[in-house]
Structures are given as structure tokens and as C-alpha cells.
Motif scaffolding. Structure first.
Motif, PDB file in Angstrom:
ATOM      1  N   ASN A   1      35.707  38.373   9.845  1.00  0.00           N
ATOM      2  CA  ASN A   1      36.530  38.523   8.646  1.00  0.00           C
ATOM      3  C   ASN A   1      36.423  37.286   7.767  1.00  0.00           C
ATOM      4  OD1 ASN A   1      38.538  36.532   9.224  1.00  0.00           O
ATOM      5  ND2 ASN A   1      39.395  37.928  10.743  1.00  0.00           N
ATOM      6  N   GLY A   2      36.918  37.392   6.581  1.00  0.00           N
ATOM      7  CA  GLY A   2      36.702  36.357   5.565  1.00  0.00           C
ATOM      8  C   GLY A   2      37.075  34.965   6.014  1.00  0.00           C
ATOM      9  N   ALA A   3      38.261  34.812   6.607  1.00  0.00           N
ATOM     10  CA  ALA A   3      38.729  33.470   6.945  1.00  0.00           C
ATOM     11  C   ALA A   3      37.869  32.874   8.061  1.00  0.00           C
ATOM     12  CB  ALA A   3      40.193  33.529   7.367  1.00  0.00           C
ATOM     13  N   LYS A   4      37.565  33.677   9.086  1.00  0.00           N
ATOM     14  CA  LYS A   4      36.762  33.178  10.209  1.00  0.00           C
ATOM     15  C   LYS A   4      35.341  32.851   9.760  1.00  0.00           C
ATOM     16  CE  LYS A   4      39.454  35.114  13.870  1.00  0.00           C
ATOM     17  NZ  LYS A   4      39.537  35.921  15.066  1.00  0.00           N
ATOM     18  N   LEU A   5      34.814  33.730   8.932  1.00  0.00           N
ATOM     19  CA  LEU A   5      33.471  33.480   8.417  1.00  0.00           C
ATOM     20  C   LEU A   5      33.459  32.187   7.606  1.00  0.00           C
ATOM     21  CD1 LEU A   5      30.589  34.337   8.004  1.00  0.00           C
ATOM     22  CD2 LEU A   5      31.345  35.990   6.299  1.00  0.00           C
ATOM     23  N   ASN A   6      34.507  31.951   6.848  1.00  0.00           N
ATOM     24  CA  ASN A   6      34.563  30.725   6.047  1.00  0.00           C
ATOM     25  C   ASN A   6      34.603  29.484   6.939  1.00  0.00           C
ATOM     26  OD1 ASN A   6      34.518  32.332   3.822  1.00  0.00           O
ATOM     27  ND2 ASN A   6      36.500  31.668   2.974  1.00  0.00           N
ATOM     28  N   THR A   7      35.339  29.563   8.043  1.00  0.00           N
ATOM     29  CA  THR A   7      35.391  28.415   8.962  1.00  0.00           C
ATOM     30  C   THR A   7      34.008  28.142   9.551  1.00  0.00           C
ATOM     31  OG1 THR A   7      37.633  29.074   9.532  1.00  0.00           O
ATOM     32  CG2 THR A   7      36.573  27.488  10.991  1.00  0.00           C
TER      33      THR A   7
ATOM     34  N   MET B   1      24.473  32.360   1.543  1.00  0.00           N
ATOM     35  CA  MET B   1      24.429  32.292   3.006  1.00  0.00           C
ATOM     36  C   MET B   1      25.576  33.094   3.609  1.00  0.00           C
ATOM     37  SD  MET B   1      21.751  30.698   3.798  1.00  0.00           S
ATOM     38  CE  MET B   1      22.116  30.876   5.535  1.00  0.00           C
ATOM     39  N   ARG B   2      26.735  32.995   2.941  1.00  0.00           N
ATOM     40  CA  ARG B   2      27.904  33.734   3.416  1.00  0.00           C
ATOM     41  C   ARG B   2      27.624  35.241   3.398  1.00  0.00           C
ATOM     42  NH1 ARG B   2      32.745  36.102   2.097  1.00  0.00           N
ATOM     43  NH2 ARG B   2      34.532  35.279   3.264  1.00  0.00           N
ATOM     44  N   SER B   3      26.976  35.663   2.330  1.00  0.00           N
ATOM     45  CA  SER B   3      26.621  37.077   2.226  1.00  0.00           C
ATOM     46  C   SER B   3      25.683  37.467   3.382  1.00  0.00           C
ATOM     47  CB  SER B   3      25.950  37.329   0.873  1.00  0.00           C
ATOM     48  OG  SER B   3      25.185  38.519   0.928  1.00  0.00           O
TER      49      SER B   3
HETATM   50  C1  NAG Z   1      36.180  32.427   1.786  1.00  0.00           C
HETATM   51  O1  NAG Z   1      35.391  31.671   0.882  1.00  0.00           O
HETATM   52  C2  NAG Z   1      35.107  32.389  -0.309  1.00  0.00           C
HETATM   53  C3  NAG Z   1      34.086  31.605  -1.092  1.00  0.00           C
HETATM   54  O2  NAG Z   1      34.391  30.244  -1.072  1.00  0.00           O
HETATM   55  C4  NAG Z   1      36.409  32.623  -1.071  1.00  0.00           C
HETATM   56  O3  NAG Z   1      36.154  33.324  -2.243  1.00  0.00           O
HETATM   57  C5  NAG Z   1      37.334  33.434  -0.183  1.00  0.00           C
HETATM   58  O4  NAG Z   1      38.596  33.562  -0.802  1.00  0.00           O
HETATM   59  C6  NAG Z   1      37.513  32.793   1.169  1.00  0.00           C
HETATM   60  N1  NAG Z   1      38.178  33.759   2.029  1.00  0.00           N
HETATM   61  C7  NAG Z   1      39.207  33.438   2.802  1.00  0.00           C
HETATM   62  C8  NAG Z   1      39.837  34.544   3.549  1.00  0.00           C
HETATM   63  O5  NAG Z   1      39.605  32.294   2.910  1.00  0.00           O
END
Ligand code: NAG
Ligand code: FAD
Ligand code: NAG
Ligand code: NAG
Ligand code: NAG
Ligand code: NAG
Ligand code: NAG
Ligand code: NAG
Ligand code: NAG
Length: 657
Positions: free
Chosen positions: A493-499, A382-384
Motif C-alpha cells: 500500500n501507499g504508505a509502506k511502499l513509500n517507506t 521507480m515507485r510506479s
Molecule cells: C507516497 O508518496 C507519494 C509521492 O511522494 C505521495 O504522493 C503519496 O501521498 C504518499 N503516500 C502515502 C500514503 O504516504
């Protein structure tokens, strides 16, 4: 890959902005069935009124006695603590007065009989088991509710007082349904209903199809203006009207307030053009769709439904009948395009622009958790997907998809499906190139997916007819959802997408169902230069990449009111709270929103727009004739006798501030 995309995007923008091709010189009225259609338009000018728009109420036609009942303008704002008149009150109009209203309105008054009454002994005049069986069978079909003057698609907010039932002794009362409806065929009938409601302090509602997620078209003890029969459609191959921002010239349609998506799409196909509308077959285009903003499979290329509107005809709360366009009542024109339905008056018709025919490629596939695909791997998939939203929508594409938990909460098994991925103006190979990086990532993650099915359609209509379910299921007696417009930044970006992702995953792990759209609002260049996008649409739409609708906790059809209230509380204060916290300052879509949305003024309208809309509301409707839950100005009134988090329309409407 990037090269293909860049070229496509540039071409798409260029093509939308060039003058429209010639489509032939016929101008046709499409009847739904028998109807009293429009006149012949003069060449190259504003759209003439439909014939029924020329049947109007005038001051001169009123004598002293009828002016007391149906006169223009005058009205009184009830004081704090006072209520709208309710059946049984001393102030409720007498039978004689209702008869007078009915006679003046051409016999169009309908006393409400609940749609499911034939199932219930409480309604001996209409009780009929065979009719009951047919209604029960069709209850989830939107058409059943559209064709009924008072029913809506989400009985939860009606109060569930009359559902289909096998037990004839189960009770059936009016609940939140209006007391009376007027089956509108002329503007005069709308004027009479508004003036009558204003002078008699009646609750007034406007019902078109009854799709709205908060049942904003019903109300106990109300007089209902039922617009469904206003179904004319007229095509203008080269419309041109007004000056300045109104100087659009090109193909356009004028449509009556009751026209639904499948009707305007078929008309557009017949004329070799496309129009912006939703994915559902039966939403009312000129009603709640445009009033709420309107999202579309075409939005990533052509903007929102409200961005297509060139002019509207409207009966105001005063009873006056006016045109709203860039040249005429520009404030009202601004407000009616995104500022919400049932607030500033009753729209009788709209003129919307059309676009050249557009080919579409759709794609469907699904994937699911399995022994090899753990929940973590599924959500990495889903993240992808989310990480490609910007790229997909920038290329003019749109995606409609769902994620459902397939185990009891706390769920660790999920299912994803496209319904479909939708690539405007792309060939199969262009679409394949667009989605290839996403598919490669799924493969790299070890997520097997069903073979993607790519289908090319020569026109928007054929793609829509060939892909979207012909009927969406409605009528669930306890169905309740919320929605969020996640801005571009939340995917950036990665962190925002993760939130964002963990807020979404939380709700689904706990039993929520996600209907998602990858969609951006991208009005074409010519709309921007004409300022067509300068309207009251929730500004959150302009930043949107992911529009997510969340179905609340599973609630049994026969759940108690207390359970419904508690589940609604969980949806709003836990699941949706996390979505709001992941996207501060963003918003939700008023037409597919949570009836309990906190700070709905900001969330559904945007703070600045709300201030401007409220000012206009107070000016145009000083006695609050129009009211709908979460509509502009609605905070001053409340339906009495409601459980927390379970606001139904089954009660008296009273002024609270
Ligand atoms: C976001 O989540 C992915 C998968 O859980 C992880 O590999 C990645 O390090 C995380 N990125 C950040 C920026 O937190
Ligand atoms: C299955 C389903 C699919 C949907 N798909 C989409 C989609 O793809 N895109 C999208 O944007 N939305 C979609 N919606 C939401 C839809 O846009 C809203 O429900 C919209 O409010 C429906 O408008 P309506 O006029 O058909 O319905 P109604 O519920 O009858 O009316 C909605 C509101 O507008 C008011 N109103 C209606 N007509 C008028 C009028 N002539 N003048 C003034 N006020 C009026 C009503 O009083 C009410 O407040 C969908 C909804 C459902 C249930
Ligand atoms: C669609 O894209 C093609 C290029 O692939 C372009 O030639 C055509 O004009 C575009 N049409 C529309 C309606 O955007
Ligand atoms: C309104 O008048 C028509 C025509 O006379 C009649 O059929 C209808 O039943 C009346 N409606 C009500 C609510 O009395
Ligand atoms: C109504 O009809 C159905 C189907 O024919 C039948 O099963 C049911 O028992 C009937 N109900 C009543 C109350 O007659
Ligand atoms: C139920 O749906 C069927 C098929 O669409 C239709 O023929 C029938 O008239 C509908 N019944 C009612 C009561 O709407
Ligand atoms: C699961 O993974 C194992 C090891 O890689 C493989 O042998 C097996 O075929 C996979 N099962 C499925 C259903 O893909
Ligand atoms: C729409 O699709 C259905 C099949 O799903 C088909 O039978 C029908 O002819 C199509 N309608 C048009 C107008 O193409
Ligand atoms: C989401 O976007 C909003 C506004 O663009 C921003 O304030 C917020 O920090 C973002 N949140 C996350 C988790 O990305």
C-alpha cells in the motif's frame, strides 16, 4: 488486461503440474572436456552413481598408520581459545606427511601459487610479464578465477595481498588463500581430505567457482577441496525414484558438484527441456547455488533452485559417504537445500528435475533524470515500477534491473535500466499488455523512456543466451555489497511502499548502486504436493517480491584497510540499516549478502530454521571440521587480527566460544 493475466496464470500452473512430455529415450553424459563420465542408468529408477563416485575410501583399505592420518569418524573439538593448525606451527603436518597425503590422494595436491603471482618478483619461479598481462586483462572474467584452484572473485576478503600489478616489486603473499588444494576427481579424494583435516586439526574449505559474495570458499592456512573438475551431466528423460515425497517422475538431470550454469543450460536445451538456474553464466549449480537457495528467472513460476532437488550424494564431516533424499537421511536432505554450503559436508552430485521447454519474451528500456525529469519525478517512476511487482511476478514474470546515481553524492541524477524484464511463457503481445499500465504511468509522470525492445525467444536457453551479459564483471578489489529480501507487504500500500522507497533512495543518493530483481518464489503445484519446497530455504524468500542488492560506498581499488572498514561500516550500519528497518523480520540472501550482516542467523536462515540447522550441524560435525564465515555454527570461531567491519580470511581461525 486482468482477464489476460488471470488466464495466463491459471494455464501456467496447470501446465507445470501435468506429466512431462516424452523427450526421447536417450540418456547422455555431457563432458566439459575429457572426463571420466557416468555409467548407464537402469530404466526408470534412481540415478546411478557417476563412475568417480564409486571410487571411495573404505575402512578396510586403511592400516594402523594410515588410519591415524585418514581414518573415519574420530576427531576432537578444539577448546575455546584454541585455533586450527597454521603453517609454521609445531602441529602443522610435516613435508613428509603432506607427501604421504598427496600420494594417497593420487598426486592431486596443489601447493597454492596466488593467481596474480606471475606479476610479482616475490614469486621468481612463476614471474612472467606476458602471463601477468593476460591475467591483468582477464581479471574481471569469472572464468579466470574458476579455473584457478584457490582464487575467488572478491579479493577484498582475501585481504588483497596479491593483486595484478604493473609494479613487479609490489608484494604478493598468500593472504586468505588456502595453503593447499586438492583437485578433486573422485569421492575418495574428498574423504581423504576431510579425514586428514579432521585428524590434523586443519582448517578445511570447499571451493567450487569462488562466486560467493563473502568469499566463503577460502581461508588462510586451509586445505581446500576444489570441486570444479566434477563436471558430469547426465539426463534422465523419465526419472522416477523412491516413494512418497520422492516419487517425482519426469525429466531430470544428475550433475556433478562442479557443473556451472552455462553447462547445464546448454544440456537442457539439447534435450528440449529447461532447468532452474541463475542469470549468471558461471555460478556452480550443485555447489553454493542450491546450498544457498538459488534464485532464477524461472522462480516466479517454478520456485527456487533448492526446490528442484530430488537427491544429493554427500561426504559427511565423518568421512562417510551417504545419499540425502526424502527416503534417505531426510534431515540432511532438508538442510542441504537452502541451509548453506561448507557446513554439513561436501556434495558430490545432485539430481534436479527439469521442465518442458518454455518460450520467453524479454523487454529492455531505460530512463534517466534530465532537466525535465527531476530526482523526485524519477523516484515517482521507480515507485510506479515497484507498485507493479505483485502483478508482474504473479503472472510468472521476473525482472532484473539496475539503478545507479550518475552524479557525485549527494546525488540528484539517476539512471534506470532493465537487464532485462523477463516474461516466462508469454508472447510479445501478452508481455506488452502486462507492462502497458507501467508504461502509461511513466508517460503520465512525464518520464521519457527509450523505446522498449521486446524480443521473443522459443526457449528459456535462447532467452538467457540472447539477453544476459555473457560475462559478469568480478574481481573488484574493494567491491562490497549487502542485500535485502523485501516482502510482498512492503509493496502493498501507499504508505509502506513509500517507506521502502525512501530507504532505497537514501542509499542511492549517498552513492550506492542498486541491482534489483522483481521475483517471487512460487513452486509449482506438483512440487508443493511432493513437498519439494519443504526445505531449509530462508523463509524470507517465500514472501519476497523485491530482492535488492546494494553496492556499498565507492571505494578506490587502492584504498587503505581503514577506508574499506569505514565504508563497510556505512553500508551495514546506515544504508542497510534503513533497509532492515523498512522490512523488519524479513531477511537477506546468504549467497549475495553482506559479510557483516547483523544477526545473520535470522537474516540469512530464519530464526526457526537456524535452530534446526545448528542442531544438525552439531550432530554431524561435532569437531567443527567445516567452517565458513556466516555459515551455520560459524559464530563459535573467528579469524584473528581483523579490523571492525573488514573481516578477511587472512588470519588464523580460532574458537571464540
Ligand atoms: C507516497 O508518496 C507519494 C509521492 O511522494 C505521495 O504522493 C503519496 O501521498 C504518499 N503516500 C502515502 C500514503 O504516504
Ligand atoms: C556475477 C554473479 C552472479 C550471480 N547470479 C546469481 C543468480 O542469478 N542467482 C543466485 O541464486 N545466485 C547468484 N549468484 C550467487 C551465487 O549463487 C553464489 O555466489 C553461490 O554461492 C555460488 O556457488 P559456487 O559453488 O559457484 O561458489 P563458491 O563460492 O565456490 O561456493 C559457495 C559456497 O558453497 C560452498 N560449496 C561449494 N561447493 C560445495 C559442495 N560441493 N559441497 C559443499 N559446499 C560447497 C563453498 O564452500 C562456499 O561456502 C551470483 C554471484 C555472482 C558473483
Ligand atoms: C504457456 O502458456 C500457454 C497459453 O498462453 C499455454 O498453452 C502453455 O501450455 C503454457 N506453457 C507452459 C510451459 O507453461
Ligand atoms: C603431488 O604429487 C604430484 C604427482 O606426483 C606432483 O606433481 C605434485 O607436485 C605433488 N604436489 C605437491 C604439493 O607436492
Ligand atoms: C610488461 O609488459 C608491458 C606490455 O608489453 C609493458 O608495458 C611493461 O612495461 C612490462 N613491465 C615490465 C615490468 O617489464
Ligand atoms: C583471457 O581471455 C581470453 C579470451 O577469453 C582467453 O583466450 C585467454 O586464454 C585468457 N587468458 C587467461 C590467462 O586466462
Ligand atoms: C522539457 O519540457 C519542455 C516543456 O514541456 C519541452 O518543451 C521540452 O521539449 C522538454 N525537453 C525534453 C528533453 O524532453
Ligand atoms: C549464444 O549467443 C551468441 C551471441 O550472443 C551466439 O553467437 C551463440 O551462437 C549463441 N549460442 C547458442 C548455443 O545458441
Ligand atoms: C514490511 O513487511 C514486514 C513483514 O511483512 C512488515 O513487518 C513491515 O511493517 C513492512 N514495512 C513496511 C515499511 O512496509
Amino acid at each position: 488486461m486482468m482477464k489476460v493475466l488471470g488466464v495466463l496464470t491459471a494455464l501456467q500452473v496447470a501446465v507445470w503440474a501435468t506429466p512431462a512430455p516424452v523427450f526421447g529415450d536417450d540418456t547422455t553424459v555431457f563432458p566439459r572436456q575429457q572426463q571420466n563420465g557416468g555409467g548407464t542408468p537402469p530404466p526408470s529408477s534412481c540415478a546411478p552413481k557417476f563412475s568417480w563416485e564409486n571410487t571411495i575410501l573404505t575402512e578396510a583399505s586403511l592400516d594402523k598408520q594410515t588410519a591415524d592420518l585418514f581414518g573415519f569418524g574420530k576427531g576432537k573439538l578444539p577448546k575455546k581459545g584454541e585455533c586450527k593448525a597454521f603453517p609454521g606451527d609445531a602441529s602443522w603436518p610435516s613435508q613428509q606427511t603432506w607427501n604421504k597425503f598427496n600420494a594417497t590422494a593420487g598426486g592431486a595436491l596443489i601447493k597454492t601459487v596466488p593467481l596474480a603471482a606471475p606479476c610479482h618478483n616475490d614469486w621468481p619461479q612463476v614471474y612472467d610479464n606476458a602471463t601477468c598481462q593476460a591475467i591483468t586483462q582477464n581479471w574481471s572474467d569469472p572464468h579466470l578465477h574458476i579455473e584457478d584452484p584457490s582464487s575467488t572473485m572478491w579479493p577484498i576478503f582475501q585481504g588483497r595481498t596479491c593483486l595484478p600489478s604493473n609494479d613487479p616489486n609490489a608484494p604478493c603473499t598468500l593472504g586468505g588463500y588456502a595453503a593447499y588444494s586438492v583437485a578433486i576427481k573422485t569421492v575418495k579424494q574428498i574423504q581423504l581430505a576431510i579425514n586428514f583435516a579432521r585428524l590434523a586439526n586443519l582448517r578445511l574449505v570447499v571451493k567450487n567457482t569462488g562466486h560467493d559474495f563473502a568469499d566463503k570458499s577460502i581461508g588462510a592456512g586451509a586445505l581446500s577441496i576444489w570441486t570444479h573438475k566434477l563436471n558430469d551431466i547426465q539426463f534422465f528423460p523419465s526419472y522416477s525414484c523412491g516413494s512418497g515425497p520422492a516419487s517425482f517422475s519426469g525429466p531430470a538431470f544428475k550433475l556433478g558438484a562442479g557443473v556451472v550454469t552455462e553447462e547445464i543450460y546448454a544440456a537442457a536445451e539439447a534435450h528440449g527441456v529447461s532447468v532452474v538456474g541463475g542469470e549468471c553464466h558461471t555460478v556452480g549449480i550443485a555447489g553454493g547455488y542450491i546450498a544457498g537457495g538459488g534464485h532464477s528467472p524461472l522462480s516466479s513460476l517454478a520456485g527456487m533452485g533448492a526446490d528442484q532437488v530430488l537427491s544429493l550424494e554427500v561426504v559427511l564431516p565423518s568421512g562417510e559417504y551417504v545419499t540425502a533424499s526424502a527416503d534417505s537421511n531426510p534431515d540432511l536432505y532438508w538442510a542441504l537445500r537452502g541451509g548453506g554450503g561448507s557446513t554439513f559436508g561436501v556434495v558430490t552430485s545432485v539430481v534436479i528435475r527439469a521442465y518442458p521447454k518454455i518460450p520467453v519474451t524479454t523487454m529492455t528500456f531505460n530512463f534517466v533524470t534530465s532537466p525535465n525529469v527531476t530526482a523526485d519525478i524519477f523516484w515517482a517512476g521507480m515507485r510506479s515500477f515497484f507498485s507493479h511487482f505483485d502483478r508482474f511476478t504473479s503472472a510468472g514474470a521476473y525482472a532484473y534491473w539496475l539503478v545507479v546515481p550518475i552524479a557525485a553524492p549527494p546525488a540528484n541524477e539517476f539512471f534506470f535500466q532493465f537487464m532485462p524484464f523477463w516474461a516466462n511463457n508469454m508472447t510479445v503481445s501478452q508481455t506488452q499488455a502486462l507492462v502497458a499500465p507501467f508504461l502509461a504511468e511513466l508517460t503520465a509522470l512525464g518520464i521519457p523512456y527509450s523505446t522498449p525492445i521486446f524480443t521473443h525467444f522459443p526457449s528459456y536457453f535462447q532467452a538467457y543466451n540472447g539477453t544476459f551479459p555473457p560475462l559478469e564483471q568480478v574481481g573488484a578489489p574493494t567491491g562490497h555489497s549487502g542485500s535485502r529480501l523485501f516482502p510482498r507487504e512492503n509493496f502493498s500500500n501507499g504508505a509502506k511502499l513509500n517507506t521502502t522507497l525512501s530507504a532505497v533512495r537514501y542509499a542511492l543518493t549517498n552513492g550506492g548502486v542498486l541491482i534489483g530483481y522483481a521475483i517471487r518464489s512460487a513452486p509449482p503445484q506438483d512440487a508443493i504436493s511432493l513437498k519439494l519446497q519443504d526445505n531449509a530455504i530462508n523463509p524470507a524468500w517465500r514472501k519476497n517480491l523485491g530482492f535488492f542488492i546494494l553496492g556499498g560506498p565507492q571505494t578506490a581499488p587502492d584504498a587503505t584497510d581503514a577506508t574499506i572498514s569505514n565504508n563497510a561500516r556505512i553500508l551495514t550500519t546506515d544504508w542497510m540499516k534503513r533497509w532492515r528497518e523498512a522490512s523488519p523480520g524479513a531477511g537477506s540472501y546468504m549467497s549475495e549478502g553482506d559479510i557483516n550482516e547483523p544477526n545473520f542467523q535470522q537474516s540469512f536462515y530464519g530464526e526457526e530454521n537456524y535452530k534446526r540447522l545448528l542442531k544438525l550441524k552439531k550432530k554431524l560435525d561435532p569437531s567443527d571440521v567445516f567452517w565458513a564465515i556466516t555459515a551455520v555454527g560459524s559464530e563459535d570461531w573467528k579469524v584473528q587480527g581483523q579490523l571492525d567491519f573488514y573481516p578477511t580470511q587472512n588470519g588464523r581461525l580460532c574458537r571464540v566460544s
